[in-house]
Design a protein around this motif. Structure first.
Motif, PDB file in Angstrom:
ATOM      1  N   GLY A 264      -4.356  11.691   6.915  1.00  0.00           N
ATOM      2  CA  GLY A 264      -3.269  11.627   5.956  1.00  0.00           C
ATOM      3  C   GLY A 264      -3.082  10.193   5.491  1.00  0.00           C
ATOM      4  N   ALA A 265      -2.718  10.015   4.225  1.00  0.00           N
ATOM      5  CA  ALA A 265      -2.493   8.686   3.649  1.00  0.00           C
ATOM      6  C   ALA A 265      -1.092   8.649   3.047  1.00  0.00           C
ATOM      7  N   GLU A 266      -0.347   7.591   3.353  1.00  0.00           N
ATOM      8  CA  GLU A 266       1.059   7.522   2.955  1.00  0.00           C
ATOM      9  C   GLU A 266       1.440   6.088   2.601  1.00  0.00           C
ATOM     10  N   PRO A 267       2.334   5.899   1.620  1.00  0.00           N
ATOM     11  CA  PRO A 267       2.805   4.544   1.320  1.00  0.00           C
ATOM     12  C   PRO A 267       3.627   3.966   2.477  1.00  0.00           C
ATOM     13  N   GLU A 268       3.495   2.673   2.724  1.00  0.00           N
ATOM     14  CA  GLU A 268       4.312   2.016   3.744  1.00  0.00           C
ATOM     15  C   GLU A 268       5.798   2.187   3.468  1.00  0.00           C
ATOM     16  N   THR A 291       9.056   3.296  -3.217  1.00  0.00           N
ATOM     17  CA  THR A 291       7.646   3.278  -3.569  1.00  0.00           C
ATOM     18  C   THR A 291       7.434   3.766  -4.994  1.00  0.00           C
ATOM     19  N   ILE A 292       6.355   3.301  -5.594  1.00  0.00           N
ATOM     20  CA  ILE A 292       6.008   3.763  -6.935  1.00  0.00           C
ATOM     21  C   ILE A 292       5.403   5.155  -6.907  1.00  0.00           C
ATOM     22  N   GLU A 320       2.199  -1.194  -1.262  1.00  0.00           N
ATOM     23  CA  GLU A 320       2.333  -0.969  -2.703  1.00  0.00           C
ATOM     24  C   GLU A 320       1.261  -1.746  -3.469  1.00  0.00           C
ATOM     25  N   ARG A 321       0.979  -2.962  -3.035  1.00  0.00           N
ATOM     26  CA  ARG A 321      -0.041  -3.771  -3.705  1.00  0.00           C
ATOM     27  C   ARG A 321      -1.414  -3.090  -3.590  1.00  0.00           C
TER      28      ARG A 321
END
Length: 397
Positions: A264-268, A291-292, A320-321
């Motif tokens: 799974g991949a998730e924004p910090e 998050t965007i 985010e970067r």
């Protein structure tokens, strides 16, 4: 709390049911991104990437799979209860969603002659609101928190059930719903077939179900593997918000080959799934959203956490970067418009050191190459917002 889990057989049934209504989206490849990710990880063998392009799916996102399976299944049930002449116009489907599930429900309902009423956060991208309205659905706006969405959906459902019209109201949750999870899992069935088609002799033409990206002039085929000895793909990476897609994807992939590692991949800045996975207890989403990735703002449910802890190896985070950098690469090098939410998997592949260690363990086991399939979840983009974010990131570099 024990919850029933979707099975591979449920996903196969959904695949047959929705097949006429959705696209079999292609796998896209890019030798440029292969080389960049191989270098970023420091892998001693090539890392080969393939992208499941749900950004070119009906309504521009994978959500049409689960929505269509749910709407068609509920309509089948109503016809079984009321007779084959049950009028679909009597059915109204209700949900809450920040965008892609809303458009999918609206489109699925319209395709069978039913209606839809959707609760959407007032902060949802205008492009997504326009899509929902374009499919003829009624939109009710609410504050951008889960409690407000659920409360508004309950009130909307009650209004429709008590207005005296005789409407049959069916609520379809955007992710905490077995039929939705089974529908989303159909993309896992497809990609497991498609990765085999990437194994073609050098110089051969790729299947029409696959495609190299525009920056690739040479063949992007993968080396043939003996599936009796190793899986046809090593990693499958899917973004996670509420977890419906990752639940279905992981169930399908692991059901077909338990040796594949699902990530799974998730924004910090929306890390509730990561925290829930680590603790085994549901954690609240960050509020207000930071998050965007507007498609990954909801928290897991007991059902999706159960699926994910059963079938997913780990959840990794991306800054985010990193997400914006991955997004820019896809736009510029592969000429594909994807949402920020769809770029999180690539961001993890580039920058997450824990994931790099997983890859390096595989790379050191005498493999000729390490293979990953990454899910591009959608392509419904609020262009002005994303361009501004990309420009801000570039100017601060």
């Amino acid at each position: 709390m024990t919850v029933d889990q979707v099975q591979l057989s449920d996903i196969k049934r959904a695949h047959e049911l929705i097949r006429p209504h959705v696209h079999r989206t292609p796998l896209l490849t890019s030798r440029t991104l292969d080389e960049l990710v191989t270098k970023a990880i420091g892998s001693p063998v090539p890392v080969r990437l393939a992208f499941k392009a749900e950004n070119v799916q009906v309504v521009g996102a994978f959500k049409i799979r689960g929505a269509t399976n749910a709407v068609l299944t509920h309509l089948e049930r109503l016809k079984a209860e009321h007779g084959p002449d049950f009028d679909p116009k009597k059915l109204c489907v209700v949900t809450h969603s920040s965008g892609n599930h809303a458009a999918a429900i609206a489109r699925a309902a319209r395709s069978v002659g039913a209606s839809a009423a959707i609760v959407m956060p007032r902060t949802s991208p205008q492009v997504k609101k326009d899509a929902v309205a374009g499919y003829g659905a009624r939109i009710v706006e609410c504050e951008p928190v889960l409690a407000a969405r659920e409360s508004a959906a309950d009130l909307l459902k009650e209004e429709l059930e008590t207005n005296g019209s005789g409407t049959v109201v069916q609520f379809i949750h955007p992710y905490d719903e077995e039929l939705v999870i089974a529908g989303q899992g159909t993309l896992g069935l497809e990609l497991m077939d498609q990765v085999r088609e990437l194994q073609v002799p050098s110089g051969s033409k790729l299947s029409s179900a696959l495609a190299p990206s525009p920056d690739v002039e040479d063949n992007c085929s993968w080396r043939s593997r003996d599936e009796g000895k190793e899986p046809v793909v090593d990693f499958v990476i899917g973004p996670v918000g509420g977890g419906g897609m990752l639940s279905g994807l992981s169930t399908a992939v692991k059901g077909l080959d338990s040796r594949v590692t699902v990530i799974g991949a998730e924004p910090e800045k929306a890390d509730d799934a990561f925290r829930s996975f680590q603790t085994g207890q549901l954690q609240d989403a960050i509020s207000p959203p930071q998050t965007i990735c507007d498609g990954l703002l909801t928290a897991l449910s007991p059902r999706t956490l159960s699926h994910i802890r059963t079938h997913v190896s780990s959840i990794h985070l991306a800054s985010e970067r990193s997400i914006l950098s991955a997004l820019r690469l896809v736009w510029e090098r592969m000429k594909q418009i994807i949402e920020p939410s769809a770029a999180v998997g690539l961001a993890v592949a580039f920058d997450n050191k824990d994931f790099h260690q997983q890859v390096l363990r595989i790379a050191g086991s005498a493999k000729e190459e390490v293979r990953m399939v990454l899910i591009w979840t959608g392509g419904n983009v609020e262009l002005e917002k994303i361009v501004a974010a990309l420009s801000a990131t570039a100017s601060s570099s």
